[in-house]
Write an enzyme that holds these catalytic residues in place. Sequence first.
Site, PDB file in Angstrom:
ATOM      1  N   SER A 275      -3.646  -0.619   4.741  1.00 45.50           N
ATOM      2  CA  SER A 275      -2.470  -0.486   3.742  1.00 45.50           C
ATOM      3  C   SER A 275      -2.565   1.068   3.279  1.00 45.50           C
ATOM      4  O   SER A 275      -1.192   1.264   2.567  1.00 45.50           O
ATOM      5  CB  SER A 275      -2.258  -1.448   2.639  1.00 45.50           C
ATOM      6  OG  SER A 275      -3.518  -1.449   1.869  1.00 45.50           O
TER       7      SER A 275
ATOM      8  N   ASP B 102      -0.404  -0.316  -8.022  1.00 46.97           N
ATOM      9  CA  ASP B 102      -0.437  -1.569  -8.237  1.00 46.97           C
ATOM     10  C   ASP B 102      -1.624  -1.989  -8.451  1.00 46.97           C
ATOM     11  O   ASP B 102      -2.591  -1.159  -8.630  1.00 46.97           O
ATOM     12  CB  ASP B 102       0.382  -2.503  -6.983  1.00 46.97           C
ATOM     13  CG  ASP B 102      -0.203  -2.109  -5.719  1.00 46.97           C
ATOM     14  OD1 ASP B 102      -1.247  -1.522  -5.794  1.00 46.97           O
ATOM     15  OD2 ASP B 102       0.527  -2.169  -4.859  1.00 46.97           O
TER      16      ASP B 102
ATOM     17  N   HIS C 186      -3.567   0.085  -4.976  1.00 48.82           N
ATOM     18  CA  HIS C 186      -2.873   1.465  -4.253  1.00 48.82           C
ATOM     19  C   HIS C 186      -2.317   2.209  -5.583  1.00 48.82           C
ATOM     20  O   HIS C 186      -2.004   2.161  -6.547  1.00 48.82           O
ATOM     21  CB  HIS C 186      -1.831   0.779  -3.515  1.00 48.82           C
ATOM     22  CG  HIS C 186      -2.159  -0.039  -2.527  1.00 48.82           C
ATOM     23  ND1 HIS C 186      -1.914  -1.293  -2.580  1.00 48.82           N
ATOM     24  CD2 HIS C 186      -2.726   0.007  -1.240  1.00 48.82           C
ATOM     25  CE1 HIS C 186      -2.108  -2.216  -1.541  1.00 48.82           C
ATOM     26  NE2 HIS C 186      -2.685  -1.234  -0.639  1.00 48.82           N
TER      27      HIS C 186
END
Length: 405
Positions: free
Chosen positions: A76, A366, A369
């Site tokens: 991610s 978040d 990240h």
Amino acid sequence: MDSSAIYTLLILIPIFFLNPTLSLEYPEELINGIHLGPINDGPLSSPPKSRTVAFPPSPTLNFPPLVPALFVLGDSTVDCGTNNFLGTLARADRLPYGRDFDTHHPTGRFCNGRIPVDYLALRLGLPFVPTYLGQTGSIEDMIQGLNYASAGAGIIFSSGSELGQHISLVQQIQQVMDTFQQFIMSMGEDEAYDLVSKSIFYISIGTNDYIHYYLRNVSSVQSLYLPWSFNQFLAHTMKLEIKNLYNANVRNVVVMGLAPIGCAPYYLWLHNRKNGQCVEMINNMVLEFNFAMRFTVEELTKELPDANIIFCDAFEGSMDIIKNNDRYGFNVTDDACCGLGRHRGWIMCISPDMACNNTSNHIWWDQFHPTDAVNEILADNVWSGLHTSMCYPMNLEDMIAQNAK
């Protein structure tokens, strides 16, 4: 907050209260990218036919590309939309993700804006790299690079599997090989090998092997491997996969180390940390992995003729930002911009109403990240060591200059 987000919160809140350790089973991308609409349960090899793919435009480039293409593998940290085509909870295809991106729409990037490879693509004179699953199959779509990264993916095949479909490192390597075969059939073997050998391959993976595997103690892994042995296992697996790429004529590789996930808002919340104090136990494992990978890169450079492989220590670059946050303009170092609970690390980012107004002064977007402002700094360091030296034995700009001689 819209009705779908409220409905999701009503489901999640009693679960977290009844079993707060459950979030260890479903951390990172589930918490960051939950998708409330229908998902695709079809095969990994092709996107759903009903989806219309529109790649985000790149800013105007004023110089010829420095390399033919940029190919991206990972999780991610660099996923640009792969998981939009998969049956998974690890998705970032709804706002507030992407609100500060060039299009101001979510693209599947786990960030408020650009990810590091976006900034590096522009440095290289290339457009934003499209996701492999989103391309049409024409050579024109692939000729300047593809992004194979998948949120939830790990070095270990099963890491992140509880989130649903994802494309592991081994599967991504296979997709790379399939791409090379298409190049050979379209442009001939010599031209295809020349393209591949001159292109940059960027690998950013490994975080999920801790978040979704080792720290969750899947299959009692902690009783089988001490952290150092587990790190050596991951590094050895990475070494084999990089050799597979080399055997396919890949010569220029950037290997990213892991960021300090022990400083992420989720773990600050889980371990009840105060004053932003990072979880040293987790960060120590990250340090060991990065040490093992740096040594592995040094070994590969000696073993593989004509290979240019650099290791970039994301832990080192990230800690420089955290420790010198004032210099970089960040005054919120431990709280996420989007989320709920202490450090905004308890409940996932699922609604625009949960996000802060000013992202530029936050290090964390978040639970896991960073913001695009951090991504830009790290990309600058990978490119030239602009803010701090974190790549060994050279940075990307030096690698390209060396190849041009």
